[in-house]
Design a protein around this motif. Structure first.
Motif, PDB file in Angstrom:
ATOM      1  N   GLY A 158       0.808  -1.223   0.000  1.00 16.94           N
ATOM      2  CA  GLY A 158       0.000   0.000   0.000  1.00 16.94           C
ATOM      3  C   GLY A 158       0.840   1.271   0.000  1.00 16.94           C
ATOM      4  O   GLY A 158       0.463   2.276  -0.590  1.00 16.94           O
ATOM      5  N   PRO A 216       2.102   3.378  -4.919  1.00 16.84           N
ATOM      6  CA  PRO A 216       2.062   4.759  -5.424  1.00 16.84           C
ATOM      7  C   PRO A 216       3.427   5.342  -5.787  1.00 16.84           C
ATOM      8  O   PRO A 216       3.502   6.354  -6.466  1.00 16.84           O
ATOM      9  CB  PRO A 216       1.423   5.540  -4.274  1.00 16.84           C
ATOM     10  CG  PRO A 216       0.710   4.525  -3.442  1.00 16.84           C
ATOM     11  CD  PRO A 216       1.537   3.291  -3.556  1.00 16.84           C
ATOM     12  N   PRO A 252      -7.946  -4.152  -2.688  1.00 18.94           N
ATOM     13  CA  PRO A 252      -7.542  -2.744  -2.553  1.00 18.94           C
ATOM     14  C   PRO A 252      -6.273  -2.419  -3.337  1.00 18.94           C
ATOM     15  O   PRO A 252      -6.163  -1.349  -3.944  1.00 18.94           O
ATOM     16  CB  PRO A 252      -7.339  -2.550  -1.050  1.00 18.94           C
ATOM     17  CG  PRO A 252      -7.359  -3.904  -0.434  1.00 18.94           C
ATOM     18  CD  PRO A 252      -8.116  -4.782  -1.348  1.00 18.94           C
ATOM     19  N   ASP A 253      -5.329  -3.348  -3.382  1.00 23.47           N
ATOM     20  CA  ASP A 253      -4.084  -3.067  -4.120  1.00 23.47           C
ATOM     21  C   ASP A 253      -4.296  -3.088  -5.632  1.00 23.47           C
ATOM     22  O   ASP A 253      -3.620  -2.380  -6.372  1.00 23.47           O
ATOM     23  CB  ASP A 253      -2.981  -4.047  -3.708  1.00 23.47           C
ATOM     24  CG  ASP A 253      -2.399  -3.696  -2.340  1.00 23.47           C
ATOM     25  OD1 ASP A 253      -1.713  -4.536  -1.735  1.00 23.47           O
ATOM     26  OD2 ASP A 253      -2.626  -2.556  -1.859  1.00 23.47           O
ATOM     27  N   ARG A 280      -5.736  -7.956   0.831  1.00 20.61           N
ATOM     28  CA  ARG A 280      -5.114  -6.786   0.199  1.00 20.61           C
ATOM     29  C   ARG A 280      -5.183  -6.888  -1.327  1.00 20.61           C
ATOM     30  O   ARG A 280      -4.838  -5.945  -2.031  1.00 20.61           O
ATOM     31  CB  ARG A 280      -3.647  -6.660   0.625  1.00 20.61           C
ATOM     32  CG  ARG A 280      -3.394  -6.220   2.050  1.00 20.61           C
ATOM     33  CD  ARG A 280      -3.849  -4.821   2.373  1.00 20.61           C
ATOM     34  NE  ARG A 280      -3.530  -3.854   1.321  1.00 20.61           N
ATOM     35  CZ  ARG A 280      -3.911  -2.586   1.363  1.00 20.61           C
ATOM     36  NH1 ARG A 280      -4.638  -2.151   2.375  1.00 20.61           N
ATOM     37  NH2 ARG A 280      -3.605  -1.752   0.393  1.00 20.61           N
ATOM     38  N   LYS A 303      -7.081  -2.065  -7.081  1.00 17.96           N
ATOM     39  CA  LYS A 303      -7.702  -0.756  -7.346  1.00 17.96           C
ATOM     40  C   LYS A 303      -6.644   0.350  -7.291  1.00 17.96           C
ATOM     41  O   LYS A 303      -6.644   1.266  -8.117  1.00 17.96           O
ATOM     42  CB  LYS A 303      -8.824  -0.489  -6.332  1.00 17.96           C
ATOM     43  CG  LYS A 303     -10.036  -1.386  -6.589  1.00 17.96           C
ATOM     44  CD  LYS A 303     -11.160  -1.146  -5.603  1.00 17.96           C
ATOM     45  CE  LYS A 303     -12.419  -1.923  -6.017  1.00 17.96           C
ATOM     46  NZ  LYS A 303     -13.461  -1.850  -4.967  1.00 17.96           N
ATOM     47  N   LEU A 304      -5.699   0.204  -6.354  1.00 20.01           N
ATOM     48  CA  LEU A 304      -4.623   1.186  -6.215  1.00 20.01           C
ATOM     49  C   LEU A 304      -3.740   1.180  -7.472  1.00 20.01           C
ATOM     50  O   LEU A 304      -3.372   2.243  -7.996  1.00 20.01           O
ATOM     51  CB  LEU A 304      -3.794   0.870  -4.962  1.00 20.01           C
ATOM     52  CG  LEU A 304      -2.757   1.887  -4.491  1.00 20.01           C
ATOM     53  CD1 LEU A 304      -3.384   3.256  -4.263  1.00 20.01           C
ATOM     54  CD2 LEU A 304      -2.072   1.365  -3.215  1.00 20.01           C
ATOM     55  N   GLU A 345      -5.577   2.993 -10.162  1.00 21.97           N
ATOM     56  CA  GLU A 345      -5.556   4.446  -9.906  1.00 21.97           C
ATOM     57  C   GLU A 345      -4.184   5.054 -10.218  1.00 21.97           C
ATOM     58  O   GLU A 345      -4.100   6.175 -10.718  1.00 21.97           O
ATOM     59  CB  GLU A 345      -5.915   4.746  -8.444  1.00 21.97           C
ATOM     60  CG  GLU A 345      -7.386   4.588  -8.107  1.00 21.97           C
ATOM     61  CD  GLU A 345      -7.597   4.222  -6.642  1.00 21.97           C
ATOM     62  OE1 GLU A 345      -8.635   3.605  -6.327  1.00 21.97           O
ATOM     63  OE2 GLU A 345      -6.713   4.538  -5.813  1.00 21.97           O
ATOM     64  N   CYS A 346      -3.119   4.299  -9.941  1.00 22.47           N
ATOM     65  CA  CYS A 346      -1.759   4.813 -10.161  1.00 22.47           C
ATOM     66  C   CYS A 346      -1.303   4.623 -11.601  1.00 22.47           C
ATOM     67  O   CYS A 346      -0.153   4.908 -11.938  1.00 22.47           O
ATOM     68  CB  CYS A 346      -0.769   4.121  -9.213  1.00 22.47           C
ATOM     69  SG  CYS A 346      -1.091   4.472  -7.480  1.00 22.47           S
TER      70      CYS A 346
END
Ligand SMILES: C[C@H](C[C@H]1O[C@@H](n2cnc3c(N)ncnc32)[C@H](O)[C@@H]1O)NC(=O)c1cc(-c2ccc(F)cc2)cc(O)c1O
Ligand SMILES: [Mg+2]
Length: 214
Positions: A120, A124, A149-150, A146, A152-153, A156-157
């Motif tokens: 997490g 980024p 969420p990772d 995780r 999706k992260l 997003e990144c």
């Protein structure tokens, strides 16, 4: 002074595998886990599916989440072309120290960048740290809650491009139900389940391969 299981796994590698021979490192770990002590490596059965996907993708940049002792890191890196890289994240420093030595024994240091830290925090920072645009392949093998969420992260990144492949271990055991639901329902992914078994056991488990459609 008691050793830990990862330390005993490393000793088995140093005793039974040939320095610079990744396949002998993989074999030594599988032998240790079958004959001596179970450990949470992806293992030989699911490992063959991992090999197939890696060979098919022929990736330049791989991200592995959850290094543990470096077994799957070695499996992946041994198949990569000369300038390709695996960036692998492990937040337990004791496990990371063992993984570093396993990867070194296999002679794959030049293909692997091992980071001690949490996914997490690091996802980024990937672009700036490594000057890369996107990952061709991501192997998810860290805390099962995780995975979603990772993922999706990473979206997003901007770390996934059209055709990026996500390969997730343990989607049945221990299971990642929210992740499975997401990649199977989302129109942004084309998903496929590879039925197998929990490493070194007869318990059902499998890998989920998901292509990001962009
Ligand atoms: C989670 C572990 C794998 C490693 O992942 C690192 N980690 C975590 N979260 C993060 C993060 N957010 N960032 C970086 N690293 C991270 C950690 O420290 C472990 O070393 N894997 C498992 O727990 C795992 C468990 C089983 C299993 C199955 C049946 C049983 F009865 C018991 C266990 C099988 C498997 O195949 C696994 O893979
Ligand atoms: Mg696993």
């Amino acid at each position: 002074t008691h050793s830990t299981r990862p330390q005993r796994l490393l000793s088995a590698v140093q005793k039974n595998a040939t320095r610079g021979d990744p396949s002998s490192v993989v074999k030594a770990i599988d032998q240790f886990c079958r004959q001596k002590e179970w450990a949470m490596n992806v293992g030989d059965e699911k490992g063959c599916i991992l090999d197939l996907v890696v060979s098919e993708v022929n990736p330049t940049f791989v991200l592995e989440l959850g290094t543990y002792c470096g077994y799957s890191t070695v499996r992946i890196a041994r198949l990569l072309p000369p300038h390709a890289k695996v960036i692998t994240l492990e937040f337990n420093p004791d496990f990371a120290a063992i993984a570093h030595q396993v990867i070194a024994w296999a002679g794959l240091e030049d293909k692997v960048h091992l980071i001690v830290g949490a996914s997490g925090d690091w996802i980024p920072k990937m672009k700036e740290q490594f000057g890369l645009n996107s990952f061709d392949l991501v192997f998810l093998d860290h805390w099962k809650d995780r995975y979603l969420p990772d993922t999706k992260l990473m979206e997003e990144c901007g770390l996934l491009r059209q055709g990026s492949i996500l390969l997730a271990d343990n989607v049945i055991c221990p299971g990642a139900p929210d992740y499975l639901d997401y990649v199977r329902r989302s129109s942004q992914y084309e998903s496929q389940y590879f039925k197998s078994h929990l490493e070194y056991t007869k318990v059902e488990d499998g890998l989920e391969k998901s292509i990001f459609l962009g």
